[in-house]
Scaffold this motif. Sequence first.
Motif, PDB file in Angstrom:
ATOM      1  N   HIS A   1     -14.445   5.988  -2.218  1.00 27.00           N
ATOM      2  CA  HIS A   1     -13.338   6.469  -2.168  1.00 27.00           C
ATOM      3  C   HIS A   1     -12.789   6.057  -3.764  1.00 27.00           C
ATOM      4  O   HIS A   1     -13.075   4.809  -4.257  1.00 27.00           O
ATOM      5  N   VAL A   2     -12.127   6.933  -4.234  1.00 24.34           N
ATOM      6  CA  VAL A   2     -11.300   6.669  -5.553  1.00 24.34           C
ATOM      7  C   VAL A   2      -9.963   6.905  -5.447  1.00 24.34           C
ATOM      8  O   VAL A   2      -9.520   8.139  -4.882  1.00 24.34           O
ATOM      9  N   ALA A   3      -9.187   5.643  -5.597  1.00 25.95           N
ATOM     10  CA  ALA A   3      -7.823   5.710  -5.279  1.00 25.95           C
ATOM     11  C   ALA A   3      -7.121   5.790  -6.813  1.00 25.95           C
ATOM     12  O   ALA A   3      -7.151   5.068  -7.517  1.00 25.95           O
ATOM     13  N   VAL A   4      -6.100   6.886  -6.893  1.00 26.04           N
ATOM     14  CA  VAL A   4      -5.327   6.917  -8.173  1.00 26.04           C
ATOM     15  C   VAL A   4      -4.084   6.814  -7.561  1.00 26.04           C
ATOM     16  O   VAL A   4      -3.427   7.581  -7.027  1.00 26.04           O
ATOM     17  N   SER A   5      -3.485   5.742  -8.237  1.00 30.19           N
ATOM     18  CA  SER A   5      -1.911   5.499  -7.753  1.00 30.19           C
ATOM     19  C   SER A   5      -1.237   5.869  -9.167  1.00 30.19           C
ATOM     20  O   SER A   5      -1.342   6.239 -10.084  1.00 30.19           O
ATOM     21  N   TYR A   6       0.361   5.631  -8.831  1.00 26.67           N
ATOM     22  CA  TYR A   6       1.196   5.839  -9.836  1.00 26.67           C
ATOM     23  C   TYR A   6       2.246   4.430  -9.794  1.00 26.67           C
ATOM     24  O   TYR A   6       2.094   3.715  -8.823  1.00 26.67           O
ATOM     25  N   ASP A   7       3.086   4.235 -10.763  1.00 26.05           N
ATOM     26  CA  ASP A   7       3.954   3.331 -10.813  1.00 26.05           C
ATOM     27  C   ASP A   7       3.427   1.914 -10.611  1.00 26.05           C
ATOM     28  O   ASP A   7       4.208   1.003 -10.387  1.00 26.05           O
ATOM     29  N   GLU A   8       2.227   1.601 -11.117  1.00 26.71           N
ATOM     30  CA  GLU A   8       1.715   0.201 -11.076  1.00 26.71           C
ATOM     31  C   GLU A   8       2.326  -0.508 -12.050  1.00 26.71           C
ATOM     32  O   GLU A   8       2.968  -1.857 -11.699  1.00 26.71           O
ATOM     33  N   GLU A   9       2.720  -0.181 -13.151  1.00 29.54           N
ATOM     34  CA  GLU A   9       3.300  -0.809 -14.175  1.00 29.54           C
ATOM     35  C   GLU A   9       4.821  -1.417 -13.989  1.00 29.54           C
ATOM     36  O   GLU A   9       5.127  -2.149 -14.579  1.00 29.54           O
ATOM     37  N   VAL A  10       5.390  -0.684 -12.901  1.00 32.55           N
ATOM     38  CA  VAL A  10       6.755  -0.940 -12.795  1.00 32.55           C
ATOM     39  C   VAL A  10       6.703  -1.647 -11.269  1.00 32.55           C
ATOM     40  O   VAL A  10       7.916  -1.594 -10.810  1.00 32.55           O
ATOM     41  N   GLY A  11       5.663  -2.361 -10.963  1.00 34.22           N
ATOM     42  CA  GLY A  11       6.105  -2.924  -9.659  1.00 34.22           C
ATOM     43  C   GLY A  11       4.741  -2.768  -8.690  1.00 34.22           C
ATOM     44  O   GLY A  11       5.258  -3.071  -7.359  1.00 34.22           O
ATOM     45  N   CYS A  12       3.919  -2.223  -8.948  1.00 31.32           N
ATOM     46  CA  CYS A  12       2.747  -1.963  -7.904  1.00 31.32           C
ATOM     47  C   CYS A  12       3.387  -0.878  -6.685  1.00 31.32           C
ATOM     48  O   CYS A  12       3.108  -1.101  -5.535  1.00 31.32           O
ATOM     49  N   LEU A  13       4.219   0.300  -7.131  1.00 28.33           N
ATOM     50  CA  LEU A  13       5.038   0.822  -6.282  1.00 28.33           C
ATOM     51  C   LEU A  13       4.091   1.836  -5.491  1.00 28.33           C
ATOM     52  O   LEU A  13       3.893   2.427  -4.439  1.00 28.33           O
ATOM     53  N   GLY A  14       3.228   2.826  -6.496  1.00 30.85           N
ATOM     54  CA  GLY A  14       2.550   3.879  -5.863  1.00 30.85           C
ATOM     55  C   GLY A  14       1.576   3.569  -4.933  1.00 30.85           C
ATOM     56  O   GLY A  14       1.134   4.654  -4.042  1.00 30.85           O
ATOM     57  N   VAL A  15       0.913   2.521  -4.855  1.00 28.37           N
ATOM     58  CA  VAL A  15      -0.455   2.269  -4.181  1.00 28.37           C
ATOM     59  C   VAL A  15       0.266   1.778  -2.730  1.00 28.37           C
ATOM     60  O   VAL A  15      -0.638   2.215  -1.688  1.00 28.37           O
ATOM     61  N   ARG A  16       1.413   1.717  -2.432  1.00 26.30           N
ATOM     62  CA  ARG A  16       2.001   1.355  -1.145  1.00 26.30           C
ATOM     63  C   ARG A  16       1.965   2.510   0.077  1.00 26.30           C
ATOM     64  O   ARG A  16       1.344   2.218   0.949  1.00 26.30           O
ATOM     65  N   PRO A  17       2.342   3.820  -0.338  1.00 26.12           N
ATOM     66  CA  PRO A  17       2.433   4.763   0.496  1.00 26.12           C
ATOM     67  C   PRO A  17       0.802   5.221   0.596  1.00 26.12           C
ATOM     68  O   PRO A  17       0.327   6.007   1.492  1.00 26.12           O
ATOM     69  N   LEU A  18       0.008   4.908  -0.508  1.00 26.18           N
ATOM     70  CA  LEU A  18      -1.326   5.402  -0.470  1.00 26.18           C
ATOM     71  C   LEU A  18      -1.837   4.536   0.509  1.00 26.18           C
ATOM     72  O   LEU A  18      -2.856   5.187   1.311  1.00 26.18           O
ATOM     73  N   LEU A  19      -1.714   3.478   0.519  1.00 29.91           N
ATOM     74  CA  LEU A  19      -2.531   2.243   1.589  1.00 29.91           C
ATOM     75  C   LEU A  19      -1.916   2.647   2.885  1.00 29.91           C
ATOM     76  O   LEU A  19      -2.620   2.641   3.890  1.00 29.91           O
ATOM     77  N   ALA A  20      -0.762   3.144   3.241  1.00 29.75           N
ATOM     78  CA  ALA A  20      -0.078   3.628   4.421  1.00 29.75           C
ATOM     79  C   ALA A  20      -0.840   4.663   4.818  1.00 29.75           C
ATOM     80  O   ALA A  20      -1.257   4.932   5.857  1.00 29.75           O
ATOM     81  N   ARG A  21      -1.243   5.764   3.928  1.00 23.15           N
ATOM     82  CA  ARG A  21      -2.034   6.953   4.379  1.00 23.15           C
ATOM     83  C   ARG A  21      -3.455   6.446   4.635  1.00 23.15           C
ATOM     84  O   ARG A  21      -4.150   7.063   5.573  1.00 23.15           O
ATOM     85  N   MET A  22      -3.994   5.604   3.938  1.00 24.86           N
ATOM     86  CA  MET A  22      -5.399   5.006   3.988  1.00 24.86           C
ATOM     87  C   MET A  22      -5.604   4.507   5.618  1.00 24.86           C
ATOM     88  O   MET A  22      -6.366   4.851   6.306  1.00 24.86           O
ATOM     89  N   ARG A  23      -4.518   3.707   6.013  1.00 24.34           N
ATOM     90  CA  ARG A  23      -4.607   3.117   7.304  1.00 24.34           C
ATOM     91  C   ARG A  23      -4.517   4.354   8.417  1.00 24.34           C
ATOM     92  O   ARG A  23      -5.073   3.906   9.632  1.00 24.34           O
ATOM     93  N   GLU A  24      -3.871   5.233   8.025  1.00 20.28           N
ATOM     94  CA  GLU A  24      -3.570   6.331   9.206  1.00 20.28           C
ATOM     95  C   GLU A  24      -4.936   7.181   9.431  1.00 20.28           C
ATOM     96  O   GLU A  24      -5.084   7.680  10.352  1.00 20.28           O
ATOM     97  N   ARG A  25      -5.456   7.490   8.215  1.00 22.89           N
ATOM     98  CA  ARG A  25      -6.646   8.433   8.022  1.00 22.89           C
ATOM     99  C   ARG A  25      -8.020   8.014   8.166  1.00 22.89           C
ATOM    100  O   ARG A  25      -8.796   8.743   8.380  1.00 22.89           O
TER     101      ARG A  25
END
Length: 386
Positions: free
Chosen positions: A130-154
Motif C-alpha cells: 500500500h502507498v499512503a499519501v496524506s495531507y497536513d502532516e506539517e501542521v500536526g499530522c492531521l490528514g493521516v488520521r482519517p486515512l487510518l480510520a478508513r484503513m481500519r474499516e476497509r
Amino acid sequence: MTRDADAAALLARLVAFDTVSARSNLPLVDWVEAYAQRHGAAVERVADATGAKAALWITLGPADRPGYVLSGHSDVVPTDGQPWTSDPFVLREEAGRLYGRGTSDMKGFLAVCLALLPEMAAADLATPLHVAVSYDEEVGCLGVRPLLARMRERFPAPLGCFVGEPTGMAVVVGHKGKAAFQLTFRGKACHSALAPQGVNAVEYAARFIDHVRLLGERLAGEGARDGLYDVPHTTALSSVVHGGSALNIVPDACAVAFEVRAIGADDAGALAAEAVRFATDTLAPLMRAGDPACGVTVEPLIDYPGLDTDPEAELVTLAKRLAGRNDHAKVSYGTEGGLFDAAGVPSVVIGPGSIARAHRADEYVTRAELDACAAFVRRLIAECRG
C-alpha cells in the motif's frame, strides 16, 4: 524503466504542485490517483471535511491480506522569505542534486514509490503493498488520521509501515511525541499610571512562561534519558508570544504558544496538561480576583504520539535487511509513524534525503539517495512476491 516511471521525472511533476499546507492538495491528488490507476492500482480517496484536501490509499496485490505500507505526506512548508536561488516549485538538477521544495521532505520518497508501481503491478504479490499519501502532516499530522480510520474499516491490519521521512535511509525506530497549546491571558486594561487598577495579561503570561521554563529545566536535569536521541531528554519551551499595545497601557491580552516534545518514557500530553493546569488553576483565579471577566483561554495546537518501536521487532529486522545495514537510530522531529503505531501498525521511519535540508532554501535530494530508496523498495517487492 520508462520515462513515465523515472523517479526524477516523477519528482519534477510532484514538486510542480504547490502543496504548501495552507493550500489545497487536490491537483496533486488527482494526478497521482490517475497515475496509480493507469498502472493497475486500486485507489481509495479520503477527503477532508471541507472537500479541499484528500488523502490516498493505493493498493497493489491482494487487498484481503495483511501487507506493508509505504507512507508519505503530500504537503510542504512555505517558501516565503527564503533565499531560493531558483523557483522552488520547478525541479532543478545540478551535479546530481535535485533542488525544489519537498524534494527531501518528502516528495522524493513518494516519487520513488510511484516510479515502482509498475514493478509492483507486474510482480505476483502474495503480500499486498500500500502507498499512503496524506495531507497536513506539517501542521500536526492531521490528514493521516482519517486515512487510518478508513484503513481500519476497509483493510486487514497491515504487517508494518515504512514512513519515508528523510533519514538518509537510516532505520529510525523512534521519534518524540509532541503536544502544543496556545494560551491567551485576558486581563483588564487601564492607563499605566493607574496600573494597580488593571490586570496585566503580559505579566501573568510571563509567570506561565517561567513555569514552562522550569518544567524544561526539571526534565533536562532530572528526567528520563534515551541516548539514541540527539537531545536525550524531553523538552518544554515557549516559542511565540504576542501581547500589549502601548507602553502606557496595562495590557489586557497576551497569547503564548508552548510545546512539549517527549521521549518514549514520558507522555507529552500529560506534561503539557500539567503546565496548562498551572495557568487555569493557579494564575486564572488570581486574575479573576482583579476582575471577574479576566482569565485564561486554552487552544490545542498540535498533538501526536511518539514512536518507540522495539529494535528487535520483526519489522526492524526486515527494514535493516532491506536497507543493507545493521544500525538503528531515533530522531527528535515528529512523523506519522507514531499514529500508525497507535493504530496497531508497527512502524519504522526510513527515506531518502536529509532532515537538515528540509524546510530550508534550496532543499534537495540526490539521485544516489533516490536510487538507494528504490533499491529498498525493490527488495520489499521481492519480499512480497508469491
